[in-house]
Write a protein that holds these residues in place. Sequence first.
Motif, PDB file in Angstrom:
ATOM      1  N   THR A  88       2.140 -17.094 -20.161  1.00  0.00           N
ATOM      2  CA  THR A  88       0.944 -16.360 -19.747  1.00  0.00           C
ATOM      3  C   THR A  88       0.577 -16.679 -18.303  1.00  0.00           C
ATOM      4  OG1 THR A  88       0.105 -16.323 -22.022  1.00  0.00           O
ATOM      5  CG2 THR A  88      -1.504 -15.986 -20.258  1.00  0.00           C
ATOM      6  N   LEU A  89       0.629 -17.956 -17.947  1.00  0.00           N
ATOM      7  CA  LEU A  89       0.321 -18.361 -16.570  1.00  0.00           C
ATOM      8  C   LEU A  89       1.296 -17.713 -15.586  1.00  0.00           C
ATOM      9  CD1 LEU A  89      -0.362 -22.178 -17.082  1.00  0.00           C
ATOM     10  CD2 LEU A  89      -2.043 -20.380 -16.733  1.00  0.00           C
ATOM     11  N   ALA A  90       2.572 -17.689 -15.980  1.00  0.00           N
ATOM     12  CA  ALA A  90       3.580 -17.130 -15.084  1.00  0.00           C
ATOM     13  C   ALA A  90       3.393 -15.635 -14.882  1.00  0.00           C
ATOM     14  CB  ALA A  90       4.975 -17.419 -15.641  1.00  0.00           C
ATOM     15  N   ARG A  91       2.982 -14.930 -15.937  1.00  0.00           N
ATOM     16  CA  ARG A  91       2.867 -13.472 -15.835  1.00  0.00           C
ATOM     17  C   ARG A  91       1.579 -13.035 -15.146  1.00  0.00           C
ATOM     18  NH1 ARG A  91       5.053  -8.671 -19.407  1.00  0.00           N
ATOM     19  NH2 ARG A  91       3.739  -6.978 -18.639  1.00  0.00           N
ATOM     20  N   TYR A  92       0.453 -13.641 -15.509  1.00  0.00           N
ATOM     21  CA  TYR A  92      -0.839 -13.125 -15.051  1.00  0.00           C
ATOM     22  C   TYR A  92      -1.489 -13.943 -13.933  1.00  0.00           C
ATOM     23  CZ  TYR A  92      -0.503 -10.458 -19.405  1.00  0.00           C
ATOM     24  OH  TYR A  92      -0.079  -9.638 -20.414  1.00  0.00           O
ATOM     25  N   GLY A  93      -1.073 -15.184 -13.754  1.00  0.00           N
ATOM     26  CA  GLY A  93      -1.665 -15.999 -12.694  1.00  0.00           C
ATOM     27  C   GLY A  93      -3.106 -16.400 -12.941  1.00  0.00           C
ATOM     28  N   HIS A  94      -3.478 -16.618 -14.200  1.00  0.00           N
ATOM     29  CA  HIS A  94      -4.864 -16.973 -14.531  1.00  0.00           C
ATOM     30  C   HIS A  94      -5.286 -18.295 -13.887  1.00  0.00           C
ATOM     31  CE1 HIS A  94      -5.482 -13.765 -17.393  1.00  0.00           C
ATOM     32  NE2 HIS A  94      -4.417 -14.110 -18.084  1.00  0.00           N
ATOM     33  N   ARG A  95      -6.568 -18.356 -13.532  1.00  0.00           N
ATOM     34  CA  ARG A  95      -7.179 -19.591 -13.032  1.00  0.00           C
ATOM     35  C   ARG A  95      -8.445 -19.953 -13.819  1.00  0.00           C
ATOM     36  NH1 ARG A  95      -6.328 -16.296  -8.932  1.00  0.00           N
ATOM     37  NH2 ARG A  95      -8.533 -15.970  -8.504  1.00  0.00           N
ATOM     38  N   TYR A  96      -8.910 -19.026 -14.653  1.00  0.00           N
ATOM     39  CA  TYR A  96     -10.101 -19.237 -15.471  1.00  0.00           C
ATOM     40  C   TYR A  96      -9.665 -19.214 -16.936  1.00  0.00           C
ATOM     41  CZ  TYR A  96     -12.961 -18.144 -11.347  1.00  0.00           C
ATOM     42  OH  TYR A  96     -13.543 -18.147 -10.113  1.00  0.00           O
ATOM     43  N   PHE A  97     -10.215 -20.153 -17.742  1.00  0.00           N
ATOM     44  CA  PHE A  97      -9.735 -20.310 -19.105  1.00  0.00           C
ATOM     45  C   PHE A  97     -10.885 -20.588 -20.078  1.00  0.00           C
ATOM     46  CE2 PHE A  97      -6.524 -21.601 -16.105  1.00  0.00           C
ATOM     47  CZ  PHE A  97      -5.411 -20.894 -16.535  1.00  0.00           C
ATOM     48  N   LYS A  98     -10.712 -20.071 -21.292  1.00  0.00           N
ATOM     49  CA  LYS A  98     -11.637 -20.347 -22.392  1.00  0.00           C
ATOM     50  C   LYS A  98     -10.827 -20.989 -23.506  1.00  0.00           C
ATOM     51  CE  LYS A  98     -14.613 -17.964 -25.759  1.00  0.00           C
ATOM     52  NZ  LYS A  98     -15.492 -16.807 -25.936  1.00  0.00           N
ATOM     53  N   LEU A  99     -11.208 -22.186 -23.918  1.00  0.00           N
ATOM     54  CA  LEU A  99     -10.443 -22.964 -24.876  1.00  0.00           C
ATOM     55  C   LEU A  99     -11.233 -23.096 -26.177  1.00  0.00           C
ATOM     56  CD1 LEU A  99      -9.367 -25.781 -22.387  1.00  0.00           C
ATOM     57  CD2 LEU A  99      -8.358 -23.517 -22.709  1.00  0.00           C
ATOM     58  N   LYS A 100     -10.592 -22.734 -27.283  1.00  0.00           N
ATOM     59  CA  LYS A 100     -11.242 -22.767 -28.588  1.00  0.00           C
ATOM     60  C   LYS A 100     -11.260 -24.182 -29.165  1.00  0.00           C
ATOM     61  CE  LYS A 100     -11.939 -18.250 -29.237  1.00  0.00           C
ATOM     62  NZ  LYS A 100     -13.253 -17.648 -29.541  1.00  0.00           N
ATOM     63  N   LEU A 101     -12.367 -24.517 -29.837  1.00  0.00           N
ATOM     64  CA  LEU A 101     -12.522 -25.798 -30.525  1.00  0.00           C
ATOM     65  C   LEU A 101     -12.547 -25.564 -32.037  1.00  0.00           C
ATOM     66  CD1 LEU A 101     -15.344 -27.390 -28.319  1.00  0.00           C
ATOM     67  CD2 LEU A 101     -12.865 -27.653 -28.063  1.00  0.00           C
ATOM     68  N   ALA A 102     -12.114 -26.579 -32.792  1.00  0.00           N
ATOM     69  CA  ALA A 102     -12.018 -26.442 -34.251  1.00  0.00           C
ATOM     70  C   ALA A 102     -13.092 -27.204 -35.008  1.00  0.00           C
ATOM     71  CB  ALA A 102     -10.640 -26.902 -34.721  1.00  0.00           C
ATOM     72  N   GLY A 103     -13.892 -28.036 -34.312  1.00  0.00           N
ATOM     73  CA  GLY A 103     -14.946 -28.775 -34.993  1.00  0.00           C
ATOM     74  C   GLY A 103     -14.535 -30.151 -35.473  1.00  0.00           C
ATOM     75  N   ASP A 104     -13.350 -30.599 -35.107  1.00  0.00           N
ATOM     76  CA  ASP A 104     -12.872 -31.955 -35.387  1.00  0.00           C
ATOM     77  C   ASP A 104     -12.778 -32.656 -34.040  1.00  0.00           C
ATOM     78  OD1 ASP A 104     -11.092 -34.203 -35.608  1.00  0.00           O
ATOM     79  OD2 ASP A 104     -10.341 -33.408 -37.499  1.00  0.00           O
ATOM     80  N   ALA A 105     -13.682 -33.594 -33.787  1.00  0.00           N
ATOM     81  CA  ALA A 105     -13.792 -34.182 -32.455  1.00  0.00           C
ATOM     82  C   ALA A 105     -12.471 -34.755 -31.959  1.00  0.00           C
ATOM     83  CB  ALA A 105     -14.879 -35.249 -32.446  1.00  0.00           C
ATOM     84  N   ALA A 106     -11.815 -35.569 -32.789  1.00  0.00           N
ATOM     85  CA  ALA A 106     -10.573 -36.214 -32.358  1.00  0.00           C
ATOM     86  C   ALA A 106      -9.468 -35.189 -32.125  1.00  0.00           C
ATOM     87  CB  ALA A 106     -10.140 -37.243 -33.397  1.00  0.00           C
ATOM     88  N   ALA A 107      -9.325 -34.242 -33.050  1.00  0.00           N
ATOM     89  CA  ALA A 107      -8.276 -33.232 -32.922  1.00  0.00           C
ATOM     90  C   ALA A 107      -8.538 -32.318 -31.727  1.00  0.00           C
ATOM     91  CB  ALA A 107      -8.176 -32.420 -34.208  1.00  0.00           C
ATOM     92  N   ASP A 108      -9.797 -31.987 -31.506  1.00  0.00           N
ATOM     93  CA  ASP A 108     -10.125 -31.118 -30.375  1.00  0.00           C
ATOM     94  C   ASP A 108      -9.821 -31.802 -29.045  1.00  0.00           C
ATOM     95  OD1 ASP A 108     -10.928 -28.868 -31.781  1.00  0.00           O
ATOM     96  OD2 ASP A 108     -13.029 -29.476 -31.875  1.00  0.00           O
ATOM     97  N   VAL A 109     -10.155 -33.073 -28.936  1.00  0.00           N
ATOM     98  CA  VAL A 109      -9.881 -33.798 -27.695  1.00  0.00           C
ATOM     99  C   VAL A 109      -8.374 -33.886 -27.454  1.00  0.00           C
ATOM    100  CG1 VAL A 109      -9.984 -36.081 -26.616  1.00  0.00           C
ATOM    101  CG2 VAL A 109     -12.040 -35.093 -27.630  1.00  0.00           C
ATOM    102  N   ALA A 110      -7.622 -34.142 -28.505  1.00  0.00           N
ATOM    103  CA  ALA A 110      -6.168 -34.237 -28.361  1.00  0.00           C
ATOM    104  C   ALA A 110      -5.573 -32.893 -27.938  1.00  0.00           C
ATOM    105  CB  ALA A 110      -5.541 -34.695 -29.681  1.00  0.00           C
ATOM    106  N   ARG A 111      -6.043 -31.802 -28.538  1.00  0.00           N
ATOM    107  CA  ARG A 111      -5.530 -30.471 -28.163  1.00  0.00           C
ATOM    108  C   ARG A 111      -5.904 -30.140 -26.718  1.00  0.00           C
ATOM    109  NH1 ARG A 111      -2.647 -25.770 -29.337  1.00  0.00           N
ATOM    110  NH2 ARG A 111      -3.768 -23.837 -28.891  1.00  0.00           N
ATOM    111  N   LEU A 112      -7.126 -30.459 -26.320  1.00  0.00           N
ATOM    112  CA  LEU A 112      -7.531 -30.194 -24.940  1.00  0.00           C
ATOM    113  C   LEU A 112      -6.672 -30.967 -23.948  1.00  0.00           C
ATOM    114  CD1 LEU A 112     -11.433 -30.175 -25.257  1.00  0.00           C
ATOM    115  CD2 LEU A 112      -9.916 -28.207 -24.973  1.00  0.00           C
ATOM    116  N   ALA A 113      -6.306 -32.196 -24.309  1.00  0.00           N
ATOM    117  CA  ALA A 113      -5.439 -32.981 -23.424  1.00  0.00           C
ATOM    118  C   ALA A 113      -4.073 -32.313 -23.285  1.00  0.00           C
ATOM    119  CB  ALA A 113      -5.292 -34.404 -23.965  1.00  0.00           C
ATOM    120  N   ASP A 114      -3.561 -31.768 -24.391  1.00  0.00           N
ATOM    121  CA  ASP A 114      -2.284 -31.061 -24.325  1.00  0.00           C
ATOM    122  C   ASP A 114      -2.398 -29.817 -23.436  1.00  0.00           C
ATOM    123  OD1 ASP A 114      -1.123 -32.896 -26.032  1.00  0.00           O
ATOM    124  OD2 ASP A 114      -1.406 -31.677 -27.837  1.00  0.00           O
ATOM    125  N   ILE A 115      -3.497 -29.077 -23.599  1.00  0.00           N
ATOM    126  CA  ILE A 115      -3.696 -27.871 -22.790  1.00  0.00           C
ATOM    127  C   ILE A 115      -3.840 -28.229 -21.317  1.00  0.00           C
ATOM    128  CG2 ILE A 115      -5.297 -25.967 -22.321  1.00  0.00           C
ATOM    129  CD1 ILE A 115      -5.908 -25.912 -25.344  1.00  0.00           C
TER     130      ILE A 115
END
Length: 475
Positions: free
Chosen positions: A221-248
């Motif tokens: 997606t980054l390669a095709r569209y060149g986005h610089r603004y992002f919206k990241l979904k959370l699941a309501g599990d603090a530890a899992a959400d932090v880990a996913r955000l770190a991956d993103i």
Amino acid sequence: MQAIRFVIEDVRFAERDVTLRLPFRFGSTTVQACPQAYARVRIRLENGATAHGCAAEMMIPKWFDKDPRLTQDQNIEQLREALAMARDAYLSDPAPDTAWGHFARHYSGILATAQSRGLPPLAAAYGPAVLDRALFDAVCHGLRLGFAQAMSANAAGMRTEGTGLADDLREFDLAAFLAAHPSSLSGRRIAARHTVGLADALVERPAAAPQDGLPCTLTQTLARYGHRYFKLKLAGDAAADVARLADIAGVLGDAMHLVTLDGNEQYRDADHLTEFFEAFERHAGLASLRSRLAFIEQPMARARTLDSDVGALGRRIPLLIDESDATLDAFPRARAMGYTGVSSKSCKGFYKSVLNAARCALWSRETGRAYFLSGEDLTMQAGLGIQQDLALVGWLGLRHVERNGHHYVNGMAASPEPEQAAFLQGFPQLYERSDGAVRLSISDGEIDLSDLDCPGFATGAAAGHVSWDAMRPAD
């Protein structure tokens, strides 16, 4: 300009099925297909002339009503009922009125009827939201004006005094506020804020990913569209959400200019949300993302949001309501709880977006604190829906807007070829033809809004090429 008055002579609905190319998971829900509703209206002006208008909006299940006892099909039936309620209400009174006047005189009655039928107010608002856009499209065509021109001139006749609606703005000069906005979208560009859903692949292409030439991972997606603004979904599990955000964050790297987080009502309460935010702040790998975080959207369930004080956390990070913004008085109530932001979303009604923008201007001036409106998405589709939403947020002056419909759906592939060709011809800057379909054009992460300076509510002549006969009547 004197707002024109008119009688509503005809209202018709139709549906087109939309299949998602990728599953879209938000909160506890995954959507793979749903209908898109279309409305078309005919109005008669006081001089005897007639005008036509149209609108379109996705019928996304499990967003307007997240009652786990209801199926996705039952959620869609709720939205059909909301459309029928709005049509019956608007046609029940033959007296001429302005576009805003038709909305204002039926607003409370529709909510009361919805309550008596067990329909939540956010779902009930869907009907007027779609119908009001179609009616204002007809008004703009009747006046031979574009949306920006018509709004700045208050062609809708918006006012708060004497309506019983938005009484907190009764001393506010709404006409001057509207007039201060641009009367043209020519040359205007807006950043597309890319949604990263909970089921979205980041680097590795899923085995079941479609072979359609379109991005299936965040890196693609980054390669095709060149986005610089992002919206990241959370699941309501603090530890899992932090880990996913770190991956993103590891994938986004220097591409990040601005980030928002969307809780989709998944956090239990303010303490649970604070637990997440403190873990988020402590994580060493999230320093870059944290420095670019603009706000957290709708972190708690709508039933609790307007009664739970989040002022302490709201002073550390701006908080925004979305699903809780079900009625015209929701934002002032949320403000009292510590929220400073509210979403602009076409499915909730464009008049509500305008009123909330006015509140942001007034409150920011009065308090010196930044109250803000943010453009959000409901998987808007190429064609009428996305054009009207982009015209609204462009006229409001927003710098970025969440866009995800182009990612989860294969452009206008569900529309007949002549319809696709007509929209591409009518809006050559907004759309492109690629990978076998006409689709939204995003270059360097931005969308060019210049084509939306056209007659109507961003519909132009292409609206006449919508393939109504190829849809399923829903009258």
